[in-house]
Design a protein around this motif. Structure first.
Motif, mmCIF file in Angstrom:
data_model
loop_
_atom_site.group_PDB
_atom_site.id
_atom_site.type_symbol
_atom_site.label_atom_id
_atom_site.label_comp_id
_atom_site.label_asym_id
_atom_site.label_seq_id
_atom_site.Cartn_x
_atom_site.Cartn_y
_atom_site.Cartn_z
ATOM 1 N N ILE A 80 -20.556 -11.763 -23.539
ATOM 2 C CA ILE A 80 -21.263 -12.624 -22.579
ATOM 3 C C ILE A 80 -20.303 -13.588 -21.896
ATOM 4 N N VAL A 81 -19.454 -14.264 -22.692
ATOM 5 C CA VAL A 81 -18.584 -15.299 -22.118
ATOM 6 C C VAL A 81 -17.472 -14.704 -21.246
ATOM 7 N N THR A 82 -17.234 -13.400 -21.358
ATOM 8 C CA THR A 82 -16.225 -12.776 -20.488
ATOM 9 C C THR A 82 -16.858 -11.959 -19.362
ATOM 10 N N ALA A 83 -17.913 -11.197 -19.666
ATOM 11 C CA ALA A 83 -18.500 -10.307 -18.668
ATOM 12 C C ALA A 83 -19.266 -11.065 -17.591
ATOM 13 N N VAL A 84 -19.935 -12.145 -17.953
ATOM 14 C CA VAL A 84 -20.715 -12.896 -16.946
ATOM 15 C C VAL A 84 -19.805 -13.489 -15.867
ATOM 16 N N PRO A 85 -18.798 -14.275 -16.217
ATOM 17 C CA PRO A 85 -17.937 -14.799 -15.136
ATOM 18 C C PRO A 85 -17.182 -13.719 -14.378
ATOM 19 N N LEU A 86 -16.677 -12.712 -15.084
ATOM 20 C CA LEU A 86 -15.942 -11.644 -14.402
ATOM 21 C C LEU A 86 -16.869 -10.830 -13.504
ATOM 22 N N GLY A 87 -18.086 -10.576 -13.959
ATOM 23 C CA GLY A 87 -19.036 -9.827 -13.141
ATOM 24 C C GLY A 87 -19.454 -10.595 -11.898
ATOM 25 N N LEU A 88 -19.716 -11.893 -12.057
ATOM 26 C CA LEU A 88 -20.096 -12.711 -10.900
ATOM 27 C C LEU A 88 -18.943 -12.845 -9.920
ATOM 28 N N LEU A 89 -17.748 -13.044 -10.439
ATOM 29 C CA LEU A 89 -16.577 -13.146 -9.557
ATOM 30 C C LEU A 89 -16.312 -11.823 -8.840
ATOM 31 N N SER A 90 -16.513 -10.704 -9.548
ATOM 32 C CA SER A 90 -16.299 -9.390 -8.924
ATOM 33 C C SER A 90 -17.327 -9.122 -7.842
ATOM 34 N N GLY A 91 -18.535 -9.591 -8.055
ATOM 35 C CA GLY A 91 -19.557 -9.401 -7.030
ATOM 36 C C GLY A 91 -19.381 -10.316 -5.835
ATOM 37 N N TYR A 92 -18.773 -11.504 -6.072
ATOM 38 C CA TYR A 92 -18.635 -12.503 -5.019
ATOM 39 C C TYR A 92 -17.312 -12.390 -4.264
ATOM 40 N N PHE A 93 -16.266 -11.965 -5.000
ATOM 41 C CA PHE A 93 -14.937 -11.846 -4.388
ATOM 42 C C PHE A 93 -14.453 -10.403 -4.509
ATOM 43 N N VAL A 94 -14.093 -9.796 -3.389
ATOM 44 C CA VAL A 94 -13.631 -8.405 -3.381
ATOM 45 C C VAL A 94 -12.346 -8.259 -4.183
ATOM 46 N N PHE A 95 -11.521 -9.299 -4.194
ATOM 47 C CA PHE A 95 -10.242 -9.255 -4.906
ATOM 48 C C PHE A 95 -10.451 -8.963 -6.390
ATOM 49 N N PHE A 96 -11.391 -9.670 -7.011
ATOM 50 C CA PHE A 96 -11.665 -9.461 -8.435
ATOM 51 C C PHE A 96 -12.270 -8.080 -8.683
ATOM 52 N N ARG A 97 -13.155 -7.632 -7.782
ATOM 53 C CA ARG A 97 -13.780 -6.327 -7.960
ATOM 54 C C ARG A 97 -12.753 -5.202 -7.899
ATOM 55 N N ALA A 98 -11.773 -5.338 -7.004
ATOM 56 C CA ALA A 98 -10.749 -4.297 -6.876
ATOM 57 C C ALA A 98 -9.936 -4.149 -8.159
ATOM 58 N N ILE A 99 -9.757 -5.249 -8.886
ATOM 59 C CA ILE A 99 -8.953 -5.207 -10.105
ATOM 60 C C ILE A 99 -9.768 -4.747 -11.305
ATOM 61 N N ILE A 100 -10.986 -5.271 -11.463
ATOM 62 C CA ILE A 100 -11.753 -5.096 -12.707
ATOM 63 C C ILE A 100 -12.710 -3.915 -12.661
ATOM 64 N N ASP A 101 -13.349 -3.701 -11.522
ATOM 65 C CA ASP A 101 -14.463 -2.746 -11.472
ATOM 66 C C ASP A 101 -14.045 -1.330 -11.873
ATOM 67 N N SER A 102 -12.920 -0.856 -11.379
ATOM 68 C CA SER A 102 -12.508 0.512 -11.685
ATOM 69 C C SER A 102 -12.230 0.700 -13.170
ATOM 70 N N LEU A 103 -11.698 -0.331 -13.826
ATOM 71 C CA LEU A 103 -11.428 -0.245 -15.263
ATOM 72 C C LEU A 103 -12.728 -0.128 -16.059
ATOM 73 N N VAL A 104 -13.716 -0.935 -15.681
ATOM 74 C CA VAL A 104 -15.007 -0.895 -16.385
ATOM 75 C C VAL A 104 -15.709 0.433 -16.142
ATOM 76 N N GLN A 105 -15.690 0.897 -14.894
ATOM 77 C CA GLN A 105 -16.354 2.154 -14.576
ATOM 78 C C GLN A 105 -15.671 3.344 -15.243
ATOM 79 N N PHE A 106 -14.382 3.203 -15.574
ATOM 80 C CA PHE A 106 -13.665 4.290 -16.242
ATOM 81 C C PHE A 106 -14.112 4.445 -17.701
ATOM 82 N N TYR A 107 -14.177 3.328 -18.423
ATOM 83 C CA TYR A 107 -14.486 3.456 -19.851
ATOM 84 C C TYR A 107 -15.972 3.425 -20.154
ATOM 85 N N ARG A 108 -16.785 2.953 -19.189
ATOM 86 C CA ARG A 108 -18.223 2.787 -19.444
ATOM 87 C C ARG A 108 -18.922 4.077 -19.869
#
Length: 257
Positions: free
Chosen positions: A80-108
């Motif tokens: 919770i304490v890691t996914a909530v801020p990272l998820g909100l930042l990824s949704g709000y800022f494209v920069f964060f999504r480009a870094i984090i989203d592909s990694l999560v979608q790979f292992y999910r």
């Protein structure tokens, strides 16, 4: 829902379980199903009382539950304490999504057991590898829910805040975060369910305690009554956990129905 519809809903739920219990009692007591495969309700109840009094394999039932919930709650907390801020930042800022989203979608979509052996090699066979596995299982649903929540925010709210002079940080904490809270709780409830189901897989390997380990250990010796007790306990505690989360959501997200 109207009050009468709630009563009807509760009655249908109760009736469903009464029918299921009736089918279970009839099929097992009339020997339509071998009791070695499916124990009778009476045998299951007696086994539950015995485990409650004497434990299983020298360990009390409460110790089994505490060990399992310790692993799960620690993992869900860090998720919770890691996914909530990272998820909100990824949704709000494209920069964060480009870094984090592909990694999560790979292992999910990977099955937990596919990489659990690697975690054991890297982190050992103690609780660290199990908590890490549960953390990864819980992280993805919360992260995806947060990203999706940000994308569904009414853009007019953000534009109104910016037109009144709010900066990015103020818009994020006063508009984006509150608007995302309902979906964040949905993601947390999903994550708890996923983590609980993964708990059995985590306790299959090199574990000596836990409710999941108890079920797996009983399966090795065809103790179907113990397996049923463990499964029923996991189901009931899972329902209670979801109920508690829904009550917390009602208190925090009070503007939602």
């Amino acid at each position: 829902m109207k009050e009468i519809s709630k009563k009807k809903f509760s009655l249908m739920v109760l009736l469903t379980w009464v029918i299921l219990l009736g089918i279970w009692w009839i099929t097992t007591n009339t020997r339509l199903i071998d009791s070695k495969l499916v124990p009778t309700p009476q045998e299951t109840w007696r086994t539950f009382i015995d485990i409650l009094k004497h434990g299983y394999n020298g360990m009390s039932l409460w110790k089994q539950l505490v060990d399992s919930f310790y692993r799960m709650f620690i993992a869900v907390f860090f998720a919770i304490v890691t996914a909530v801020p990272l998820g909100l930042l990824s949704g709000y800022f494209v920069f964060f999504r480009a870094i984090i989203d592909s990694l999560v979608q790979f292992y999910r979509p990977l099955p937990p057991l596919a990489y659990y052996t690697l975690l054991i090699l890297w982190l050992g066979i103690d609780d660290t590898s199990k908590i890490t596995l549960l953390f990864l299982a819980a992280f993805a649903p919360i992260y995806v829910s947060c990203v999706s929540a940000v994308s569904r925010i009414n853009k007019d709210y953000v534009l109104s805040g910016e037109s009144l002079g709010a900066n990015k940080q103020q818009v994020f904490f006063t508009i984006v975060f509150p608007a995302c809270l309902p979906q964040i709780f949905t993601g947390i409830r999903t994550a708890v369910g996923v983590a609980y189901t993964t708990l059995v897989a985590a306790e299959m390997v090199a574990a000596t305690s836990g409710i999941g380990w108890m079920v797996i250990d009983a399966s090795r010796y065809l103790k179907s009554d113990v397996m049923f007790v463990g499964i029923i306990i996991m189901g009931i505690t899972g329902v209670l956990l979801d109920f508690i989360l829904r009550q917390i959501e009602k208190r925090i997200v009070f503007w939602e129905e």
